[in-house]
Design an enzyme around this catalytic site. Structure first.
Site, PDB file in Angstrom:
ATOM      1  N   HIS A   1       0.837  -1.222   0.000  1.00  0.00           N
ATOM      2  CA  HIS A   1       0.000   0.000   0.000  1.00  0.00           C
ATOM      3  C   HIS A   1       0.863   1.260   0.000  1.00  0.00           C
ATOM      4  O   HIS A   1       0.436   2.308   0.463  1.00  0.00           O
ATOM      5  CB  HIS A   1      -0.961   0.030   1.203  1.00  0.00           C
TER       6      HIS A   1
ATOM      7  N   SER B   1      15.366  21.750 -15.460  1.00  0.00           N
ATOM      8  CA  SER B   1      14.210  22.597 -15.728  1.00  0.00           C
ATOM      9  C   SER B   1      14.712  23.923 -16.265  1.00  0.00           C
ATOM     10  O   SER B   1      15.758  24.409 -15.849  1.00  0.00           O
ATOM     11  CB  SER B   1      13.428  22.801 -14.429  1.00  0.00           C
TER      12      SER B   1
ATOM     13  N   LYS C   1      16.368  21.633 -10.217  1.00  0.00           N
ATOM     14  CA  LYS C   1      15.697  20.399 -10.627  1.00  0.00           C
ATOM     15  C   LYS C   1      16.573  19.428 -11.410  1.00  0.00           C
ATOM     16  O   LYS C   1      17.391  19.828 -12.229  1.00  0.00           O
ATOM     17  CB  LYS C   1      14.476  20.734 -11.505  1.00  0.00           C
TER      18      LYS C   1
ATOM     19  N   GLU D   1       9.925   8.588 -16.655  1.00  0.00           N
ATOM     20  CA  GLU D   1       8.590   9.168 -16.878  1.00  0.00           C
ATOM     21  C   GLU D   1       8.093   8.877 -18.293  1.00  0.00           C
ATOM     22  O   GLU D   1       6.938   8.534 -18.505  1.00  0.00           O
ATOM     23  CB  GLU D   1       8.625  10.683 -16.665  1.00  0.00           C
TER      24      GLU D   1
END
Ligand code: ARG
Length: 477
Positions: free
Chosen positions: A171, A292, A298, A305
């Site tokens: 979970h 970024s 970043k 992704e």
């Protein structure tokens, strides 16, 4: 329809010079020509198309339909076309519709009338079915190779990090401490099944439709075993109607590939989480990340992704193929021309994603301190305390209750179970003694799971060895 297309409709001329020109009194409408053509995308089948033609021509000569000299002329012409295409000098023409007619027309232009004999006892229907099988077989082999490469990278990580401790989750809540190597081997198991599924699909696709002709077979005394063996098929297909119509082999491979992508997408999700500042478990190599344009701090896990995102298009292509096939009456229908773009994109995508992973994974490094701290935080050894009590005679449900209370107390005090004093612990159960601290440590917890499939570092190393020998025992394709 665009204006350009509208202008080109109704522009039929008297040119009926198509390969089927005999039956027609007007030329194909220019829009229809473009609409029905597939050469823009099926020309990537050219090598397989030529190989299929070579096998067909050799078979025709063997059974006496072509003379030795005619066969040699055809083979010579096809070879020259091969080099022309390879050199990028071949002129593909939309008027000639598809890869098959482009190559056949080029052959006749090159060697004259003998070229027209190549299509004896054959149809584009069995020709395209053959080409696609050869193409898919080649791509499956490439995917199998990439799978093996990625698997070896995971096994290497498992060996390197057999005793690197991280929290295991259910979970997405901290459940029990596990070894990072054990986690990598879980991924490897999924890929191992993916591998065996593809090997199985390959068996069913590796049969030769050549000789099925348009749908019913042919009147020539063909030798289907011979052409099949020349193309390294396991043998000929058994039913001519089925041979030219079904694309279930492509659907099966697409399904195997979808499962691979589903797995890669799950891995990606974990890598994205693990590289977040909230988890901060691992480092991905800079060359696999991007920055970024606005936020200088970043480092984004773009590759995982994108792999996660690309799973969507692969699943979509599987749906396209299933839908394309579902209402087709026997035998061949033009619908089948629509199999190529989804199939090609699907295979390209899976190869790219596997390649990216096989290059990226060896460079993943663990932030061991963070992983350990996270494993420590979530009362991950609570089950170990329960098992400890059971071994001292308490029924498991009662032990569960005792540990539940200890955890609640720990949470209130802001302390891990291993940080509570023996006296405090004995307040929950008199069965607890000094030796409890050995099971409350992370190492103790891992080492206690020392059985086949368990997370003890000793078992992880054994499992990694088994995984490696399975990969290394695979036949070279
Ligand atoms: N380009 C066609 C395809 O991809 C080849 C077969 C065409 N056959 C036919 N009877 N029109 O399916």
């Amino acid at each position: 329809m665009s204006d350009k297309d509208k202008d080109s409709t109704n522009s039929a001329t008297e040119d009926t010079s198509k390969l089927w020109g005999g039956r027609f009194s007007e030329a194909t409408d220019a829009f229809v020509q473009r609409f029905t053509a597939s050469v823009q995308f099926d020309n990537r089948l050219w090598q397989h198309d030529i190989n299929g033609s070579v096998a067909h021509a050799m078979m025709l000569q063997k059974v006496g339909v072509l003379s030795e000299e005619e066969k040699d002329q055809i083979l010579g012409g096809l070879e020259a076309i091969w080099y022309e295409i390879e050199a990028g000098k071949f002129q593909w023409s939309v008027e000639l519709e598809d890869v098959h007619m482009n190559i056949e027309a080029a052959l006749t232009a090159r060697i004259g009338n003998v070229g027209k004999k190549l299509h004896t006892g054959r149809s584009r229907n069995d020709q395209v079915a053959t080409d696609i099988r050869l193409y898919v077989r080649e791509q499956v082999d490439a995917i199998l190779e990439l799978l093996g490469k990625l698997q070896l990278a995971l096994v290497d990580l498992a060996e390197r990090d057999s005793d690197t401790i991280m929290p295991g989750f259910t979970h997405l809540q901290t459940a029990q401490p596990i070894s990072f190597g054990h986690h990598m081997l879980a991924w490897n198991e999924m890929l191992e099944r993916d591998y065996s599924r593809l090997v199985d699909a390959r068996k069913r696709l590796n049969v030769s439709p050549l000789g099925a002709a348009a749908l019913a077979g042919t009147t020539y005394p063909i030798d289907r075993d011979y052409s099949a063996s020349l193309l390294a098929f396991d043998g000929p297909t058994r039913n001519s109607l089925d041979s030219v119509s079904d694309r279930d082999f492509a659907i099966e491979v697409a399904s195997c590939c979808s499962t691979i992508m589903m797995h890669l997408s799950r891995f990606s999700e974990e890598l994205v989480l693990w590289t977040s500042s909230q988890f901060d478990f691992i480092d991905l190599p800079d060359r696999f990340c991007t920055g970024s344009s606005i936020m200088p701090q970043k480092k984004n896990p773009d590759v995982p992704e994108l792999v996660r995102g690309k799973s969507g298009r692969v699943f979509g292509h599987l749906m396209s193929l299933l839908t394309l096939m579902k209402s087709q009456p026997l035998a061949y229908n033009k619908d089948n021309q629509e199999d190529k773009e989804p199939l090609f994109d699907l295979l390209d995508t899976v190869k790219d994603c596997l390649f990216a992973y096989s290059e990226m994974m060896p460079a993943v490094t663990c932030k061991k301190e963070n992983m350990r701290a996270a494993a420590q935080q979530g009362y991950a050894t609570a089950t170990d305390l329960a098992d400890y009590l059971v071994k001292r005679g308490l029924p498991f449900r009662d032990a569960h209750e005792v540990v539940g209370k200890s955890v609640a107390y720990g949470i209130a005090q802001g302390k891990d179970l291993s940080e509570l004093s023996l006296e405090t612990l004995r307040g929950f159960s008199e069965l607890i003694e000094e030796d409890v601290f050995a099971v409350l440590t992370l190492e103790g917890s891992l080492n206690a799971r020392d059985h086949l499939g368990g997370t003890a570092p000793r078992q992880v190393l054994i499992a990694a060895g088994t995984a490696r020998s399975l990969i290394e025992a695979r036949p070279k394709r």
